[in-house]
Design a protein around this motif. Sequence first.
Motif, PDB file in Angstrom:
ATOM      1  N   ASN A   9      20.610  51.760  15.563  1.00 24.67           N
ATOM      2  CA  ASN A   9      21.964  52.300  15.498  1.00 24.67           C
ATOM      3  C   ASN A   9      22.982  51.279  16.025  1.00 24.67           C
ATOM      4  O   ASN A   9      24.058  51.085  15.433  1.00 24.67           O
ATOM      5  CB  ASN A   9      22.044  53.591  16.313  1.00 24.67           C
ATOM      6  N   ILE A  10      22.662  50.618  17.133  1.00 21.44           N
ATOM      7  CA  ILE A  10      23.551  49.590  17.687  1.00 21.44           C
ATOM      8  C   ILE A  10      23.648  48.405  16.738  1.00 21.44           C
ATOM      9  O   ILE A  10      24.742  47.878  16.478  1.00 21.44           O
ATOM     10  CB  ILE A  10      23.045  49.143  19.066  1.00 21.44           C
ATOM     11  N   TRP A  11      22.519  47.968  16.206  1.00 22.34           N
ATOM     12  CA  TRP A  11      22.495  46.848  15.258  1.00 22.34           C
ATOM     13  C   TRP A  11      23.311  47.189  14.011  1.00 22.34           C
ATOM     14  O   TRP A  11      24.142  46.394  13.563  1.00 22.34           O
ATOM     15  CB  TRP A  11      21.044  46.550  14.904  1.00 22.34           C
ATOM     16  N   GLY A  12      23.102  48.381  13.449  1.00 26.21           N
ATOM     17  CA  GLY A  12      23.870  48.793  12.279  1.00 26.21           C
ATOM     18  C   GLY A  12      25.351  48.910  12.577  1.00 26.21           C
ATOM     19  O   GLY A  12      26.199  48.512  11.771  1.00 26.21           O
ATOM     20  N   PHE A  13      25.665  49.446  13.752  1.00 31.35           N
ATOM     21  CA  PHE A  13      27.069  49.565  14.160  1.00 31.35           C
ATOM     22  C   PHE A  13      27.731  48.199  14.213  1.00 31.35           C
ATOM     23  O   PHE A  13      28.877  48.031  13.775  1.00 31.35           O
ATOM     24  CB  PHE A  13      27.131  50.236  15.534  1.00 31.35           C
ATOM     25  N   SER A  14      27.001  47.190  14.704  1.00 34.02           N
ATOM     26  CA  SER A  14      27.605  45.868  14.900  1.00 34.02           C
ATOM     27  C   SER A  14      28.012  45.237  13.583  1.00 34.02           C
ATOM     28  O   SER A  14      29.088  44.624  13.487  1.00 34.02           O
ATOM     29  CB  SER A  14      26.640  44.948  15.657  1.00 34.02           C
ATOM     30  N   PHE A  15      27.194  45.349  12.539  1.00 38.97           N
ATOM     31  CA  PHE A  15      27.600  44.695  11.298  1.00 38.97           C
ATOM     32  C   PHE A  15      28.401  45.600  10.376  1.00 38.97           C
ATOM     33  O   PHE A  15      29.012  45.123   9.410  1.00 38.97           O
ATOM     34  CB  PHE A  15      26.406  44.049  10.560  1.00 38.97           C
ATOM     35  N   LEU A  16      28.470  46.901  10.683  1.00 44.13           N
ATOM     36  CA  LEU A  16      29.299  47.777   9.853  1.00 44.13           C
ATOM     37  C   LEU A  16      30.708  47.972  10.418  1.00 44.13           C
ATOM     38  O   LEU A  16      31.598  48.413   9.686  1.00 44.13           O
ATOM     39  CB  LEU A  16      28.607  49.136   9.668  1.00 44.13           C
ATOM     40  N   VAL A  75      49.585  47.640   8.464  1.00 42.07           N
ATOM     41  CA  VAL A  75      48.299  47.510   7.769  1.00 42.07           C
ATOM     42  C   VAL A  75      47.187  47.260   8.783  1.00 42.07           C
ATOM     43  O   VAL A  75      46.103  47.871   8.716  1.00 42.07           O
ATOM     44  CB  VAL A  75      48.355  46.369   6.735  1.00 42.07           C
ATOM     45  N   SER A  76      47.445  46.379   9.731  1.00 37.41           N
ATOM     46  CA  SER A  76      46.425  46.078  10.750  1.00 37.41           C
ATOM     47  C   SER A  76      46.086  47.313  11.576  1.00 37.41           C
ATOM     48  O   SER A  76      44.913  47.574  11.875  1.00 37.41           O
ATOM     49  CB  SER A  76      46.923  44.954  11.659  1.00 37.41           C
ATOM     50  N   LEU A  77      47.105  48.076  11.948  1.00 37.41           N
ATOM     51  CA  LEU A  77      46.866  49.273  12.757  1.00 37.41           C
ATOM     52  C   LEU A  77      46.049  50.313  11.993  1.00 37.41           C
ATOM     53  O   LEU A  77      45.278  51.071  12.602  1.00 37.41           O
ATOM     54  CB  LEU A  77      48.205  49.871  13.206  1.00 37.41           C
ATOM     55  N   LEU A  78      46.201  50.355  10.668  1.00 33.30           N
ATOM     56  CA  LEU A  78      45.433  51.330   9.894  1.00 33.30           C
ATOM     57  C   LEU A  78      43.933  51.045   9.961  1.00 33.30           C
ATOM     58  O   LEU A  78      43.116  51.945   9.746  1.00 33.30           O
ATOM     59  CB  LEU A  78      45.904  51.348   8.439  1.00 33.30           C
ATOM     60  N   PHE A  79      43.574  49.799  10.270  1.00 31.15           N
ATOM     61  CA  PHE A  79      42.155  49.467  10.402  1.00 31.15           C
ATOM     62  C   PHE A  79      41.517  50.148  11.608  1.00 31.15           C
ATOM     63  O   PHE A  79      40.293  50.090  11.777  1.00 31.15           O
ATOM     64  CB  PHE A  79      41.968  47.951  10.471  1.00 31.15           C
ATOM     65  N   PHE A  80      42.341  50.772  12.461  1.00 33.17           N
ATOM     66  CA  PHE A  80      41.761  51.608  13.508  1.00 33.17           C
ATOM     67  C   PHE A  80      40.940  52.749  12.909  1.00 33.17           C
ATOM     68  O   PHE A  80      39.942  53.190  13.491  1.00 33.17           O
ATOM     69  CB  PHE A  80      42.869  52.202  14.382  1.00 33.17           C
ATOM     70  N   ALA A  81      41.356  53.247  11.752  1.00 29.37           N
ATOM     71  CA  ALA A  81      40.694  54.413  11.149  1.00 29.37           C
ATOM     72  C   ALA A  81      39.223  54.159  10.842  1.00 29.37           C
ATOM     73  O   ALA A  81      38.347  54.924  11.280  1.00 29.37           O
ATOM     74  CB  ALA A  81      41.450  54.851   9.895  1.00 29.37           C
ATOM     75  N   PRO A  82      38.886  53.097  10.086  1.00 24.14           N
ATOM     76  CA  PRO A  82      37.457  52.861   9.838  1.00 24.14           C
ATOM     77  C   PRO A  82      36.683  52.529  11.103  1.00 24.14           C
ATOM     78  O   PRO A  82      35.497  52.859  11.211  1.00 24.14           O
ATOM     79  CB  PRO A  82      37.465  51.689   8.852  1.00 24.14           C
ATOM     80  N   MET A  83      37.352  51.872  12.061  1.00 22.40           N
ATOM     81  CA  MET A  83      36.642  51.559  13.300  1.00 22.40           C
ATOM     82  C   MET A  83      36.334  52.828  14.090  1.00 22.40           C
ATOM     83  O   MET A  83      35.240  52.975  14.651  1.00 22.40           O
ATOM     84  CB  MET A  83      37.467  50.584  14.142  1.00 22.40           C
ATOM     85  N   ILE A  84      37.292  53.756  14.120  1.00 23.91           N
ATOM     86  CA  ILE A  84      37.040  55.026  14.812  1.00 23.91           C
ATOM     87  C   ILE A  84      35.918  55.791  14.122  1.00 23.91           C
ATOM     88  O   ILE A  84      35.025  56.356  14.764  1.00 23.91           O
ATOM     89  CB  ILE A  84      38.330  55.868  14.872  1.00 23.91           C
ATOM     90  N   GLY A  85      35.929  55.807  12.779  1.00 24.72           N
ATOM     91  CA  GLY A  85      34.860  56.469  12.043  1.00 24.72           C
ATOM     92  C   GLY A  85      33.505  55.859  12.339  1.00 24.72           C
ATOM     93  O   GLY A  85      32.505  56.577  12.509  1.00 24.72           O
ATOM     94  N   THR A  86      33.458  54.531  12.433  1.00 25.95           N
ATOM     95  CA  THR A  86      32.198  53.851  12.719  1.00 25.95           C
ATOM     96  C   THR A  86      31.734  54.113  14.145  1.00 25.95           C
ATOM     97  O   THR A  86      30.537  54.285  14.403  1.00 25.95           O
ATOM     98  CB  THR A  86      32.360  52.336  12.479  1.00 25.95           C
ATOM     99  N   VAL A  87      32.670  54.148  15.091  1.00 22.73           N
ATOM    100  CA  VAL A  87      32.311  54.445  16.483  1.00 22.73           C
ATOM    101  C   VAL A  87      31.751  55.857  16.606  1.00 22.73           C
ATOM    102  O   VAL A  87      30.733  56.088  17.285  1.00 22.73           O
ATOM    103  CB  VAL A  87      33.532  54.268  17.399  1.00 22.73           C
ATOM    104  N   PHE A  88      32.376  56.827  15.940  1.00 22.71           N
ATOM    105  CA  PHE A  88      31.852  58.189  15.970  1.00 22.71           C
ATOM    106  C   PHE A  88      30.458  58.243  15.352  1.00 22.71           C
ATOM    107  O   PHE A  88      29.582  58.995  15.825  1.00 22.71           O
ATOM    108  CB  PHE A  88      32.797  59.140  15.239  1.00 22.71           C
ATOM    109  N   ALA A  89      30.247  57.470  14.289  1.00 23.06           N
ATOM    110  CA  ALA A  89      28.917  57.444  13.673  1.00 23.06           C
ATOM    111  C   ALA A  89      27.886  56.849  14.614  1.00 23.06           C
ATOM    112  O   ALA A  89      26.724  57.272  14.625  1.00 23.06           O
ATOM    113  CB  ALA A  89      28.965  56.639  12.373  1.00 23.06           C
ATOM    114  N   GLU A  90      28.300  55.871  15.421  1.00 24.33           N
ATOM    115  CA  GLU A  90      27.399  55.296  16.426  1.00 24.33           C
ATOM    116  C   GLU A  90      26.966  56.351  17.433  1.00 24.33           C
ATOM    117  O   GLU A  90      25.772  56.485  17.737  1.00 24.33           O
ATOM    118  CB  GLU A  90      28.101  54.118  17.122  1.00 24.33           C
ATOM    119  N   PHE A  91      27.927  57.130  17.953  1.00 26.09           N
ATOM    120  CA  PHE A  91      27.573  58.182  18.906  1.00 26.09           C
ATOM    121  C   PHE A  91      26.708  59.260  18.247  1.00 26.09           C
ATOM    122  O   PHE A  91      25.746  59.756  18.838  1.00 26.09           O
ATOM    123  CB  PHE A  91      28.838  58.805  19.501  1.00 26.09           C
TER     124      PHE A  91
END
Length: 503
Positions: free
Chosen positions: A180-187, A328-344
């Motif tokens: 999960n950590i490994w997948g989180f890092s490259f996704l 545009v840069s700030l909108l990239f928070f959205a996929p990062m938040i989604g990925t962080v939630f998927a990590e948890f």
Amino acid sequence: MAEATDKRQSHVVTSEELDGGNGVYIDGKIVLIPQPSDDPNDPLNWSWLKKHLVFASLLPGCFLTDWVITWGTTLFVAQVPTFHMAPPQISHSISGAIFMQGPGGLLAVPLCQRFGRLPVLFWSQFLTLICTIGATYAKGYAGFTACRTLQGFFGAAPQVIGLSMIHDMFFFHERARKINIWGFSFLIGPYLGPFVSGFIITKLDWRHTFGVLCGFYGFSVLMILLFGDETLFDRSEDRKPIERKGIAQRVNLMIGIAGISESHGRPGVWEVTKDLFGLLLRPYLLLPTFGFVTWITMWTIGIVSTITIFLSPPPQGIGPYAFSPTAVSLLFFAPMIGTVFAEFWGHWFNDFLCGRYIRTHGGKYKPEHRLWGVYPAWILGILGLVILGESLQHKYHWIGLAFGWGLNCFSTLGTMVAISAYLLDVFPQQAALASAWINAFRTVGGFCVVYLQTPWVANNGPAVTFGCQAAIVAFFIVSIAATQKFGEKWRAKFPPPTGSRTS
């Protein structure tokens, strides 16, 4: 893996407890699968700190694998004066890099099986650093694109090596969380890269922005130099203990001289290559990877590769929004938040599924049960694509864009971890081979969508485009269902090739 097969193991894993993923217990004692050897150099015998430092040396390369490619997605407009091309044409500079991640990962497999994980990881990061420097100083578009393409080719190795290193160092009850950590890092890398570069480009020109990227790759190389170690270990009865102390030995290990001298008895490059393509003939690998991973990840790559064009104002952009570079840069928070939630989510859910199955089935474990972890994330991914398309079509509030994009990225990590854990269970000795095909099919789809995403949206509108993509993702769940139903029979009928076993 239902039983401890090592001859020194006297217990069958019988499910008294899985203790929330912290260990398999029998009569109050943890059963270690696989059993470690008596050699202190065995990675399974390393201390907790040593294992996690080695694991940490892998992670920067995983972050940077896609980071290096998407780093430039916020720079297309800034590159117009340099290359005298429109942003949609400049965006094609990343398509070759995306495609070459597949061949680069496939090439890394026989090398890391024959000569070791560490030299492949080191040279991957060092050569990608050189290519990044080349892209920074490229005079024309052709040279820039060539350097970018080589970045994808050389930088893919960490995504392939990671699964093998997890198998080499960690026990069965520890692996799902490390995956999960490994997948989180490259996704999360594809979103963190443009998030950072989008802010830097407001203060620096695009070449200096690429210079910052060189610094990140320098850090990755430094981490490997400081903490990297070889995890490939010969577990045969007649193995010879190897002394690995001293600076000279470490340098030899790092650059591959030790790997060449120790390669006797390991599978050859051609032998591994044959097994690599032989593995592809196993339906219980082909269906979860090509049959599912390709179709759920290609749209994720398509979004991150083209989102700047959809959000930028005309004449550079084609969408209904007029975001500034900072927005545009700030909108990239959205996929990062989604990925962080998927990590948890994945950190506990996959272990919960595994532990529950063992407890309720008399200690028996069926790897196909891992794939139940795909379904919740798959549903959210479909919803995410629909919401994103409708928001773009009707110019809904940016929260709709963020929510849809976040759901899509949650889906990508959530499904990838479950599938990777399944493949590691069924191909424990061919982890690098299985991981290479996950990476290859993920990138093949991403390479194609870069060319078709923008024209598709321009001709049919975002709602139809992303709605069709959601329908495609929905359909290909049949690959996961078929693997769950027939996977056990397929594994018995088509066992993994044995020529490439390394332990």
